[in-house]
Design an enzyme around this catalytic site. Structure first.
Site, short mmCIF file in Angstrom:
data_model
loop_
_atom_site.label_atom_id
_atom_site.label_comp_id
_atom_site.label_asym_id
_atom_site.label_seq_id
_atom_site.Cartn_x
_atom_site.Cartn_y
_atom_site.Cartn_z
N LYS A 1 -8.84 19.03 -9.48
CA LYS A 1 -9.63 20.17 -9.96
C LYS A 1 -8.75 21.39 -10.14
O LYS A 1 -9.24 22.52 -10.21
CB LYS A 1 -10.75 20.47 -8.96
CG LYS A 1 -11.70 19.31 -8.72
CD LYS A 1 -12.78 19.74 -7.73
CE LYS A 1 -13.42 18.56 -7.04
NZ LYS A 1 -14.21 18.98 -5.86
N ARG B 1 5.47 1.01 0.90
CA ARG B 1 6.17 0.98 2.19
C ARG B 1 6.13 2.29 2.95
O ARG B 1 5.79 2.33 4.14
CB ARG B 1 7.66 0.62 1.97
CG ARG B 1 7.91 -0.83 1.69
CD ARG B 1 9.08 -0.96 0.73
NE ARG B 1 8.59 -0.59 -0.58
CZ ARG B 1 8.10 -1.47 -1.45
NH1 ARG B 1 8.15 -2.73 -1.19
NH2 ARG B 1 7.60 -1.08 -2.59
N1 CP Z 1 11.25 2.28 -0.52
C1 CP Z 1 10.15 3.00 -0.75
O1 CP Z 1 10.13 4.21 -0.61
O2 CP Z 1 9.05 2.26 -1.09
P1 CP Z 1 7.63 2.86 -1.52
O3 CP Z 1 7.87 3.61 -2.80
O4 CP Z 1 6.75 1.68 -1.68
O5 CP Z 1 7.17 3.79 -0.43
#
Ligand code: CP
Ligand code: ASP
Length: 310
Positions: free
Chosen positions: A86, A58
């Site tokens: 690296k 997200r």
């Molecule tokens: N809620 C959230 O931060 O989702 P992700 O970890 O998928 O970015």
């Protein structure tokens, strides 16, 4: 974040006069997104680099989308295939990106404080996209926007943040934001997953879901962050769900029509049941994702107006 602040590193310390206008601006972006009329010239000529040292679906994609909708040049660096492998350090990596005249640097890192460290070293505006167990400021902003759109205000609401509070940067940012905006916050979870002295942040602590959820307006569930657990702090997923997983029976203890939230990613059957996660009227989990894009557009907009290169 004041209009003059260069970076967005944390919610802690932000006051309602800084939070509310940011939510108002994000609100305007919700409408622009829905009508496909976001101003593509806002960030024209600006470069945004996503630097994610931890997994994300997200946050990374919504920052990418937010930047693109506002006309920025957006680069999402794949850390897994970068020269970090690296042996290049975080600071040298950031200095390299900085030398490419990056304006906005979005950083997620397993170490609490990593974005703040970078902010002292680079010209770009740094946005914390989640640092260790510390903060995830844009998540709290998008959660607040989601609640505000459903309930008109945050003031006077009671919000239960449930589950693995100990390892959750989402919980910490939400506690700071919601208490600043006048909500009452309860944290609910097993003693092993509630940080010592968390009451100091102005929350009440419950170890029992029945008392923790009694009459609340919003139930925010958290994932068990196994990747941050040195040893098993919960007996088994099945046992955990029995006592702390949100299902229809437990949700009935909350106020009628209480909102169900989850930052994602969800582990269905561990902290939340599918019927509750997909509840047609009470679950706002998908709405949270939509608000995420609008909030990130607002943050990029404000920081690019007043940031170092603004
Ligand atoms: N809620 C959230 O931060 O989702 P992700 O970890 O998928 O970015
Ligand atoms: N996605 C959120 C975070 O990165 C929550 C989670 O991973 O459980 O903090």
């Amino acid at each position: 974040m004041l209009p003059t602040d260069r970076h967005l590193l944390a919610i802690e310390g932000m006051l309602p006069p800084q939070i509310a206008p940011l939510l108002d601006l994000a609100e305007s972006y919700v409408l622009l997104n829905r009508t496909g009329t976001a101003p593509r010239e806002r960030l024209r000529g600006r470069t945004l680099i996503n630097l994610f040292f931890e997994d994300s679906t997200r946050t990374r994609t919504s920052f990418e989308l937010a930047g693109k909708r506002l006309g920025a040049d957006v680069i999402t660096m794949s850390v897994a295939t970068s020269s970090v492998n690296k042996g290049e350090t975080l600071l040298d990596t950031a200095a390299t990106l900085n030398a490419m005249q990056c304006d906005l640097l979005v950083v997620r890192h397993a170490a609490s404080g990593a974005p703040a460290l970078l902010a002292r070293k680079v010209e770009a505006a740094v946005i914390n996209a989640g640092d260790g167990t510390h903060e995830h400021p844009t998540q709290a902003l998008l959660d607040a926007l989601t609640i505000r759109r459903r309930r008109a205000t945050l003031e006077g609401l009671t919000v239960a943040i449930c589950g693995d509070v100990l390892h959750s940067r989402v919980a910490r940012s939400n506690i700071h934001l919601l208490t600043a905006m006048g909500s009452r916050v309860r944290v609910v979870g097993p003693p092993t997953l509630i940080p010592a002295e968390i009451e100091r942040l102005g929350v009440s602590v419950h170890h029992d879901m029945r008392t923790g959820l009694a009459g609340v307006d919003v139930v925010m569930m958290l994932r068990l962050q196994q990747e941050r657990m040195a040893r098993g702090l919960v007996p088994s997923a099945r046992e955990y769900f029995r006592f702390y997983g949100l299902d229809a029976t437990k949700l009935a203890w909350a106020a009628p029509g209480a909102l169900v939230m989850h930052p994602g990613p969800m582990n269905r059957g561990v902290e939340i049941s599918s019927d509750v996660a997909d509840h047609p009227t009470q679950s706002v989990i998908r709405e949270q994702v939509e608000m995420g894009v609008a909030v990130r557009m607002a943050v990029l907009d404000v920081l690019s107006r007043h940031g170092a290169n603004g």
